[in-house]
Design an enzyme around this catalytic site. Structure first.
Site, PDB file in Angstrom:
ATOM      1  CG  HIS A 260      -5.516  -2.617  -0.292  1.00 41.46           C
ATOM      2  ND1 HIS A 260      -4.521  -2.049  -1.329  1.00 41.46           N
ATOM      3  CD2 HIS A 260      -4.558  -1.809   0.857  1.00 41.46           C
ATOM      4  CE1 HIS A 260      -3.910  -0.986  -1.063  1.00 41.46           C
ATOM      5  NE2 HIS A 260      -3.697  -1.015  -0.196  1.00 41.46           N
TER       6      HIS A 260
ATOM      7  CB  SER B 234      -0.859  -0.008   1.103  1.00 41.22           C
ATOM      8  OG  SER B 234      -2.034   0.881   1.606  1.00 41.22           O
TER       9      SER B 234
ATOM     10  CG  ASP C 144      -5.688  -2.444  -4.407  1.00 39.16           C
ATOM     11  OD1 ASP C 144      -6.572  -1.951  -3.733  1.00 39.16           O
ATOM     12  OD2 ASP C 144      -5.040  -2.656  -4.001  1.00 39.16           O
TER      13      ASP C 144
END
Length: 726
Positions: A673, A558, A641
């Site tokens: 994600h 991320s 995601d």
């Protein structure tokens, strides 16, 4: 009975010569929060364990003796999704996912000391969870949540009519959120009642939707909302729930209200902290959370942020009187920590709150009428707190927690006293054998603007006279942290036991070190955080002799993935043998494709079209940065995601390939994600650890380490050459 033994402890998993393998990590028993009975004698908790041979995860429920820590099996029925105490001795209520109603669930009642005599109280016509109960006269009122139809009925997916077309049509945001395209169904809190007849309770199947009458309201709020988003008063007559402000755009603002409504739904729910409302403190219009009634039901404590588009603003405790027009009171508002959960003591005089403090989730107490300047007191416990419940009517609490060295810590904590250990998983589960606090230590280094914290995680059998390659792990968020807590995805100890020493920094933007450090990353993603990381890396190189930085690697997910991409284009990128970027942004302008616009609009000081220069400033794809790339890089990105489109990962891989940089792309079409499915998680670890082990030299120094060839998935390679031959 033998088949249930793992529910009490676990069966040993055949592991390699490595101390803590990905297989150990994934197959270790996972335990939920322990919830004590009303008398404080027993606690019930959920447990599951993945079986690689059978490719399944059986689950069940255990009982924890709160006097001696003994654990016994309550049931091995994997269809039971939740259990809660009825409030009458050791009687329990549970939800069973198999029911005579197609797509529905059954509500059952039993006794923890005689589970086999359970009986069915009734059925719910749809998926339903998050039960909370309270006696109200001769009935037991309850609330829970499920999905609502546009008409306010409980949605039953199994009974829903199949659409004639797959088209989706939108006139407003969200289009998609986290991992799901938003549909017409929405979460709602429903109320019902158990009626007693003789010595048994029954449920007539009737539920009242308490959220639907408020147009555009939703509770619990996805994707992470749950039973902590609502509460039921002790007399069972009043419900409080949290919802985003119905009148405001949800993708752009975080403003959230706490609504109050009669349990029977006889009046429409009303907010107690409406933006610019007569009771709401001036300037307070951010996200609210954790509503909880006082024991007498006359007050509600909740948490709220000030800023209307900032999900990582500091939470402050608020208390509102129910059924009153008096202004909401702020409690300990100067405390420079952000509480996450608040609860009342049994006498209503003390508040217990959890908050992250210096990379540990701690439990604090403070008076319910504390002044703004009051500093809450820490309650002694081990690891980080996941949840806590009061033990009977005492001041003691049963803590369910975890740490970097154990995935489950059950302990009893009392203000002013040492904690009492009940069950620590690393002392019982063979998969976690050898894990302990001695291999973890903090590191403080002067960063770009202030001292920066990191965790050092050493491998099993660590020898200070030997040298270990550096694994430099960068957390996501960016407003997050590496805490003293267990991760079921990125677990530093798994990396360390391949033969590394892990350094996990908490640079500018991290939470738990004061709000200023968190706020300072705003519009500075590649600035101070990058400088912090450089300084930490230099300190490790110059001062920690047992860490080999010449053969180190860097990895992140991320925001951590963005930072790895940013590092690739800067001097620090040349210091690593390999990089791993999981779900990280690549092209600055692509951020507009995210779901929660309030996040990027806060972090980059404006909208995509009004502050474009801020989005472009931290663009990893700038030609002058790409020109510097040379470090081998593994790129990971998944199809579901919706925060960061999979195109980000594909684009990054395209450039790496065209530049002739050794690289690999890993994609899971059924993951979000995060990678959460056990078999996918194993492949993820085989690829990630195999990649770094190849380039760091671990494969040569430790023949038992994971290799890329250990992964059974066939690699797609249509080129005449392969970078992996170099």
């Amino acid at each position: 009975m033998a088949a249930a033994k793992w529910l009490i402890a676990s069966l040993a998993f055949a592991s390699s010569g490595l101390a803590f393998t990905p297989e150990d990590f994934i197959s270790a028993p996972r335990r939920g929060e322990a919830i004590p009975d009303p008398k404080g004698e027993l606690a019930v908790f959920h447990v599951s364990k993945y079986n690689f041979d059978k490719k399944d995860r059986p689950s069940g429920w255990n009982l924890l003796n709160l006097k001696n820590g003994d654990i016994s099996v309550l049931t091995t029925d994997s269809d039971i999704s939740e259990i809660t105490w009825l409030g009458d001795g050791t009687k329990i209520v549970y939800v069973n996912g198999t029911d005579s109603v197609k797509g529905g669930v059954g509500i059952w009642i039993s006794d923890a000391k005689n589970f086999g005599n359970a009986y069915k109280a009734g059925s719910v016509n749809g998926a339903f969870s998050g039960l909370k109960l309270a006696k109200s006269g001769d009935k037991i009122n309850f609330v829970g949540y499920g999905q609502s139809t546009t008409k306010g009925d409980l949605y039953n997916e199994a009974a829903a009519k199949e659409a004639v077309s797959s088209a989706r049509i939108y006139d407003s945001l969200f289009v998609r959120h986290w991992d799901t395209y938003v549909g017409t169904q929405f979460n709602a809190v429903f109320s019902g009642a158990l009626t007693k007849s003789g010595d048994k309770y029954s449920f007539d199947g009737k539920l009242k939707n308490l959220v639907h009458p408020v147009k555009y309201a939703e509770s619990p709020y996805p994707p992470f909302g749950g039973s902590g988003d609502y509460d039921l008063s002790s007399d069972g007559k009043t419900v409080a729930f949290m919802s985003k402000a119905p009148e405001l755009p949800k993708a752009n603002l975080t403003t959230t209200y706490i609504f109050v409504v009669p349990h029977d739904g006889s009046r429409v729910a009303e907010p107690i902290n409406k933006r610019n409302g007569p009771r709401t403190p001036q300037g307070i219009e951010g996200a609210s959370s954790s509503p909880v009634f006082s024991p007498d039901g006359k007050r509600i404590a909740y948490l709220q942020m000030a800023t209307k588009n900032y999900e990582s603003d500091r939470r402050v405790i608020h208390i509102a009187e129910v059924g009153s027009n008096k202004p909401v009171q702020r409690i300990a508002s100067n405390w420079d920590r952000s509480p996450e959960v608040v609860k009342w003591s049994s006498d209503g005089r003390t508040l217990y709150v959890t908050a992250e403090d210096h990379a540990t989730g701690k439990l604090f107490t403070l008076p319910a009428d504390a002044r703004d300047s009051h500093k809450p007191a820490v309650v002694k416990h081990d690891g980080s707190v996941s949840s806590f419940y009061f033990v009977g009517s005492s001041k003691s609490v049963l803590i369910s927690g975890n740490s970097l060295w154990s995935n489950a810590l059950f302990q009893v904590a009392t203000p002013g006293r040492p904690n009492r250990k009940l069950f620590y998983a690393n002392e019982h589960d063979p998969e976690l054998k050898g894990l302990g606090p001695n291999d973890i230590e903090p590191l403080w280094v002067d960063g770009a603007r202030t001292k920066i914290h990191s965790w050092i995680v050493k491998p099993t059998g660590f020898d200070k006279n030997k040298v270990y390659p550096l694994a430099f792990l960068i957390h996501g968020g960016p407003q997050g942290s590496w805490g003293d807590s267990w991760s079921t995805r990125w677990n530093p100890r798994v990396w360390a036991d391949q033969g590394y020493v892990v350094v996990a920094p908490n640079p500018t933007g991290s939470t738990g070190f004061g709000q200023k450090l968190t706020d300072d990353i705003t519009n500075d993603w590649g600035g101070a955080p990058y400088k912090d990381l450089v300084k930490i890396w230099e300190h490790v190189r110059d001062h920690i002799k047992y860490i080999d930085t010449d053969n180190g690697i860097a990895a992140g997910a991320s925001f951590g993935g963005f930072m790895v991409n940013w590092i690739q284009g800067h001097d620090l990128g040349r210091k690593f043998k390999a990089l791993v970027s999981h779900d990280g942004t690549f092209v600055g302008s692509s951020k507009i494709g995210t779901d929660e616009l309030f996040f990027i609009e806060h972090d980059f000081n404006g909208t995509f079209f009004e502050a474009r220069q801020n989005y472009d400033r931290w663009d990893c794809s700038k030609p002058e940065l790409v020109a510097k790339w040379s470090t081998p890089q593994l790129v990971i990105h998944n199809d579901f995601d919706f925060r960061l489109s999979v195109a980000e990962g594909v684009g990054l891989f395209n450039v790496l390939q065209e530049k002739g940089i050794p690289s690999r792309f890993l994609n899971f079409p059924d993951e979000t994600h995060w990678v959460t499915k056990p078999e996918n998680s194993l492949v993820w670890h085989q690829q990630v650890l195999g990649w770094i082990n190849k380039w760091s030299g671990i494969n040569k120094s430790n023949p038992k380490s994971i290799k890329l060839s250990d992964c059974p998935i066939e690699v797609v390679d249509h080129e005449a050459h392969s970078y992996f031959d170099y």
